[in-house]
Design a protein around this motif. Sequence first.
Motif, short mmCIF file in Angstrom:
data_model
loop_
_atom_site.label_atom_id
_atom_site.label_comp_id
_atom_site.label_asym_id
_atom_site.label_seq_id
_atom_site.Cartn_x
_atom_site.Cartn_y
_atom_site.Cartn_z
N LEU A 108 0.94 -1.16 0.04
CA LEU A 108 -0.10 -0.08 0.08
C LEU A 108 0.75 1.23 0.15
N THR A 109 1.83 1.33 0.71
CA THR A 109 2.90 2.52 0.95
C THR A 109 3.72 2.71 -0.50
N SER A 110 3.87 1.38 -0.94
CA SER A 110 5.01 1.52 -2.30
C SER A 110 3.97 2.02 -3.35
N GLY A 111 2.54 1.40 -3.37
CA GLY A 111 1.88 2.11 -4.28
C GLY A 111 1.47 3.70 -4.15
N TYR A 112 1.27 4.21 -2.98
CA TYR A 112 0.97 5.50 -2.75
C TYR A 112 2.08 6.24 -3.32
N PHE A 113 3.28 5.84 -3.11
CA PHE A 113 4.43 6.61 -3.67
C PHE A 113 4.62 6.37 -5.13
N ILE A 114 4.36 5.35 -5.85
CA ILE A 114 4.49 5.32 -7.10
C ILE A 114 3.47 6.05 -7.91
N VAL A 115 2.20 6.03 -7.34
CA VAL A 115 1.10 6.78 -7.88
C VAL A 115 1.42 8.36 -7.74
N SER A 116 2.09 8.50 -6.70
CA SER A 116 2.22 10.13 -6.58
C SER A 116 3.33 10.57 -7.64
N VAL A 117 4.49 9.58 -7.67
CA VAL A 117 5.58 9.96 -8.92
C VAL A 117 4.93 9.91 -10.04
N TRP A 118 4.00 9.08 -10.25
CA TRP A 118 3.51 8.95 -11.72
C TRP A 118 2.74 10.23 -12.10
N LEU A 119 1.76 10.61 -11.09
CA LEU A 119 1.00 12.02 -11.21
C LEU A 119 2.19 13.16 -11.41
N ILE A 120 3.26 13.17 -10.59
CA ILE A 120 4.09 14.18 -10.97
C ILE A 120 4.95 14.29 -12.34
N LEU A 121 5.00 13.05 -12.88
CA LEU A 121 5.83 12.97 -14.20
C LEU A 121 4.64 13.41 -15.09
N ARG A 122 3.20 12.84 -15.02
CA ARG A 122 2.32 13.48 -16.05
C ARG A 122 2.02 14.81 -16.04
N LEU A 123 2.16 15.63 -14.73
CA LEU A 123 2.01 16.92 -14.70
C LEU A 123 3.28 17.66 -15.52
N MET A 124 4.24 16.85 -15.22
CA MET A 124 5.75 17.66 -15.80
C MET A 124 5.78 17.46 -17.52
N GLN A 125 5.13 16.52 -18.08
CA GLN A 125 4.76 16.48 -19.35
C GLN A 125 3.54 17.41 -19.95
N GLY A 126 2.63 18.06 -19.06
CA GLY A 126 1.71 18.62 -19.31
C GLY A 126 0.45 18.10 -19.49
N LYS A 127 0.44 16.73 -19.07
CA LYS A 127 -0.90 15.96 -19.31
C LYS A 127 -1.60 16.36 -18.10
N SER A 128 -2.95 15.79 -17.88
CA SER A 128 -3.88 16.15 -16.90
C SER A 128 -3.42 15.20 -15.73
N GLY A 129 -3.50 15.64 -14.60
CA GLY A 129 -3.35 15.18 -13.19
C GLY A 129 -4.57 14.65 -12.58
N ARG A 130 -5.17 13.99 -13.37
CA ARG A 130 -6.61 13.28 -12.63
C ARG A 130 -6.33 11.63 -12.79
N LEU A 131 -6.87 11.03 -11.48
CA LEU A 131 -6.94 9.77 -11.75
C LEU A 131 -8.63 9.31 -11.58
N PRO A 132 -8.88 8.40 -12.46
CA PRO A 132 -10.31 8.41 -12.69
C PRO A 132 -11.03 7.91 -11.27
N GLY A 133 -10.83 7.29 -10.65
CA GLY A 133 -11.69 6.85 -9.40
C GLY A 133 -11.52 8.06 -8.03
N PHE A 134 -10.22 8.20 -7.86
CA PHE A 134 -9.69 8.94 -7.05
C PHE A 134 -10.15 10.54 -7.21
N SER A 135 -10.13 11.11 -8.48
CA SER A 135 -10.42 12.52 -8.52
C SER A 135 -11.96 12.50 -8.42
N THR A 136 -12.85 11.43 -8.87
CA THR A 136 -14.25 11.97 -8.44
C THR A 136 -14.51 11.87 -7.09
#
Length: 147
Positions: A108-136
Amino acid sequence: MKNFESKEDREWKAGEQGSRGAGEQVENNNAQSPIPKTQLLLYLIPIIGFFPSLWTLYRGQASREQLAVSRLSITLALTWLLGYLLLSTGATTSDFFSLRLFILNSFLTSGYFIVSVWLILRLMQGKSGRLPGFSTLAERMFGKYLS
């Protein structure tokens, strides 16, 4: 406005206008600048980003993108914290499942860190920072109360 400007200011502006080329335009200081990426990236740093996100939602004076990323960051952090506490409590009270619950806790902890890093990388690329389930979920949980 010339009546209220000092002589040095007028001379400086005149020198600046003379040095500009014909094709250059004067920048408008009142124009709204885009949201700095570093501020959005700060919100998504695991555990640490929770506090600036909470402050942004508390103030309520932010753009839609800042509010959405702040809500998502808070939702991810609180979900991780709740899962971490429940799995740790279960691991300490159980004799048979303790190792399995500690392993689940590390996943669970590793998943939280990986998802956070993935979102950071998406924002750096200029893409959306949304997760389908969690954003809603974040919109439903914090949309009414904190903005």
